[in-house]
Design an enzyme around this catalytic site. Structure first.
Site, PDB file in Angstrom:
ATOM      1  N   LYS A  51       0.845  -1.194   0.000  1.00  0.00           N
ATOM      2  CA  LYS A  51       0.000   0.000   0.000  1.00  0.00           C
ATOM      3  C   LYS A  51       0.878   1.240   0.000  1.00  0.00           C
ATOM      4  CE  LYS A  51      -4.146   1.894   2.097  1.00  0.00           C
ATOM      5  NZ  LYS A  51      -3.735   3.288   1.918  1.00  0.00           N
ATOM      6  N   ASP A 512     -35.022  20.089   0.022  1.00  0.00           N
ATOM      7  CA  ASP A 512     -35.918  19.065   0.561  1.00  0.00           C
ATOM      8  C   ASP A 512     -37.356  19.469   0.247  1.00  0.00           C
ATOM      9  OD1 ASP A 512     -37.338  17.235   2.015  1.00  0.00           O
ATOM     10  OD2 ASP A 512     -36.457  17.724   3.954  1.00  0.00           O
TER      11      ASP A 512
END
Length: 678
Positions: A51, A512
């Protein structure tokens, strides 16, 4: 610094490319991402790579034009001219590589702290190195559906002729992932990535790539503490410990830890720290952020702390308290350079026997420049069960009577959708709706870290907007942590609209649409379509999802250039324009009594600390419906679509066609011109 190497003669790859589908070279491809695990796979069929601790980067060559694109598609070519010059030498007309830009230390390890420093110092550092680990496009052909093993072979043909100190191939080994992992940690690498050898390249996070990180651990002197944040009134404990170490007889600030405490250690620490309080800081020139909310103490107590790594500012990242050390005087605590350890540190007898040979293989797998990096293990193997590897008490407990949803089923659901849900919640402060007795019983919000949280939950320090006091907010980034929320009865996950690394500048805005009960589905869909059309006139692309209730959310990704007040002002002005154009249908104030027959345009999700339910999150309502991303074409459905957690098997196939696939690569800015057009 430009490369002075001679142009490389083109390779004849016609035989290799003949079997691949043709395509125009993509401008950018969303990268494949790895799921995190505590131990790597031990079975065959995996390629294990070390990694790298750097920046993910796509290297794109199109004729004479070269681009280096970040994982979000930003063009950083100008910041890495030496690497761009090497990409230009590839013996192909068109090629796209996937890889990582790093800084190599003398011992062969990569260092993100050094990389940050390199970019801060003008970014034209001649020692930047690019490790290529995948091939995404080559001369008008698409290799992404080839098995990884074949892609890497083709990549090797392409890169090997010009590989040098700037451009490398990230090599791999195919045997014994656990032992490789153990050795990686011993040699102070960050960890390993395990990839299915036969898998094709898939954008987004999937279990075909698994990452295992090593952990650092050492003692730190406790030089102060903060009090528990809001929501913990009456609790005798600490919010965070303020850590340091000695250098030249001076106590150096090393950051904070606000996780790892139990109810018992909370009280123990408070009881021990209060008598040690003093008015002045024991640290040598601590930064301003270290002072916020601090209660300074005499530096006599020593804490054992586990952490991910050191930042460029020499602070511990993702630190967790493990316990007090009474066997070491505070004056002897210095910054350690010992190797990190794997998450599960005891090897089996068989893996220990293989360790020497695998160490040699790992040394070969890392390029000669990085020859001292290698790998480590855990004797724990990935779960072979269909359930996630998390601990549940009373897994058969009902959390939703109407649908029959159990705690185990909720954990299984979170685990299954993690790759799709995490991109929208990872790296953000979160508020969780906990329903210990289920959806029909009292529920409560939790946003601060406490000792009751399951493993894998991290914290992010958030300054209170009024007092400036630091509060440890919940954040998470792994499938294990997400699945573990089921243990607490978490039926809703609400992320901030900004990220942990830039809390004050949102990168998503939400409108919303909350209709009155008397309005039908068609009224809400027409409102959503109008929002989309108005945003499109402003040059803004929007995305759609259900709320899990009767309304809809329209979401726009933006570059984080506006602060929260400016973002809220834009959202407010936008909905006011809609209200003024149709006062019969729209309302922008929360007054309940005025909502009859109208749609409330809620813009208040777009302020600091406000949240909205995450995509794929359940709702804490009877039936446990899900907040589901929709394609805009789905507004033509005759009835409101409903997706419940308990019915996941019926709609699982939707995960293969993500209507929000491009949200992470949609880069758009709200400018003064945008505001003037409202």
């Amino acid at each position: 610094q430009e490369s002075k190497a001679e142009p490389t003669p083109p390779l004849d790859l016609s035989k290799d490319l003949a079997r691949l589908p043709k395509e125009s070279q993509p401008a950018f491809l969303s990268p494949q991402l790895a799921q995190q695990a505590e131990s790597p796979p031990a079975n065959d069929g995996w390629l294990h790579e070390l990694k790298l601790d750097g920046y993910r980067m796509q290297g794109r060559k199109d004729g004479s034009k070269v681009q280096l694109l970040t994982r979000k598609g930003l063009d950083w070519t100008h910041r890495m001219p030496t690497i761009a010059a090497e990409i230009a030498r590839l013996p192909a007309d068109k090629a796209t590589l996937d890889g990582e830009v790093v800084v190599l230390r003398p011992d062969g390890n990569t260092s993100f702290a050094d990389l940050q420093a390199a970019f801060q110092n003008n970014a034209r550092n001649p020692h930047l190195t690019y490790f290529a680990f995948d091939l995404l496009h080559l001369n008008g052909h698409n290799p992404r559906n080839l098995p990884l093993r074949d892609r890497k072979a083709l990549l090797s043909e392409l890169v090997a002729p010009i590989a040098d100190d700037i451009l490398h191939i990230s090599d791999h080994i195919e045997t014994d992932g656990p032992t490789l992992f153990r050795n990686a940690c011993k040699m102070r690498a960050e960890g390993i990535i395990s990839k299915r050898a036969a898998a094709k390249y898939c954008e987004g996070r999937s279990s075909d790539w698994i990452k295992c990180k090593c952990l650092h651990e050492q003692e730190f002197v406790i030089g102060g503490y903060t009090l528990p944040g809001a929501g913990h009134t009456g609790m005798r404990g600490v919010g965070a410990l303020i850590l340091g170490y000695y250098k030249d007889k001076k106590l150096i600030y090393a950051g904070r830890t606000g996780t790892g405490f139990t109810q018992k250690t909370h009280k123990l620490l408070r009881d021990k720290l209060e008598p040690l309080e003093q008015s002045s800081t024991p640290f040598e020139k601590p930064p301003i952020e270290a002072r916020s909310g601090a209660h300074w103490v005499k530096p006599t107590l020593v804490a054992q702390v586990r952490f991910a790594n050191w930042t460029a500012d020499n602070l511990v990242r993702q630190a967790a308290f493990l316990g007090l050390r009474e066997d070491k005087p505070a004056a002897e605590v210095t910054r350690e350079t010992s190797a990190p350890t794997p998450r599960s540190s005891k090897p089996s007898a068989s893996s220990a026997a293989k360790e020497s040979s695998v160490t040699k293989a790992a040394t070969h797998a890392a390029h000669p420049i990085a020859a001292k990096r290698s790998a480590s293990t855990s004797n724990q193997q990935p779960s072979t069960s269909n359930h996630p590897p998390v601990r549940l008490t009373h897994p058969a407990k009902l959390l939703d009577v109407e649908s029959g949803l159990t705690k185990q089923a909720l954990a299984d659901y979170y685990w299954e959708v993690a790759a799709h849900m995490l991109p929208h919640i990872a790296g953000r402060p979160l508020s969780l709706v906990r329903c210990p007795e289920g959806s029909g019983k009292p529920c409560f919000f939790q946003k601060h870290v406490t000792s009751t949280l399951p493993p894998g939950i991290d914290s992010v320090d958030v300054p209170d907007k009024k007092t400036g006091a630091i509060e440890p907010y919940i954040t998470l980034s792994t499938p294990e942590a997400l699945a573990g929320l089921a243990q607490m009865g978490v039926l809703e996950v609400h992320p901030w609209g900004s990220r942990n690394d830039d809390l004050e500048h949102p990168d998503r805005l939400i409108f919303d649409l909350d209709p009155d009960e008397s309005l039908g589905w068609s009224a809400v869909t027409e409102a959503a379509s109008e929002v989309r059309a108005r945003l499109k006139k402003l040059g803004l692309t929007s995305f759609l999802k259900t709320t899990g209730g009767k309304g809809l959310h329209v979401v726009i990704p933006i570059k984080p250039t506006l602060d929260w007040p400016a973002a809220k002002d834009f959202a407010h002005r936008f909905v006011l324009a809609m209200e003024h154009a149709n006062t019969r249908l729209y309302l922008t104030k929360m007054t309940k009594s005025a909502r009859a027959g109208k749609i409330y345009l809620d813009y208040l999700r777009n302020e600091r600390g406000a949240t909205a339910v995450a995509p794929y999150s359940p709702r804490a309502r009877s039936g446990a419906a899900v907040s589901m991303p929709l394609a805009w074409s789905e507004l033509d459905a005759p009835e409101r679509p409903t997706f419940r957690v308990a019915d996941f098997a019926d709609w699982r196939a939707r995960l293969g066609k993500d209507p929000w696939k491009t949200i992470a690569t949609t880069h758009q800015t709200i400018t003064a011109k945008t505001l003037a057009a409202l």
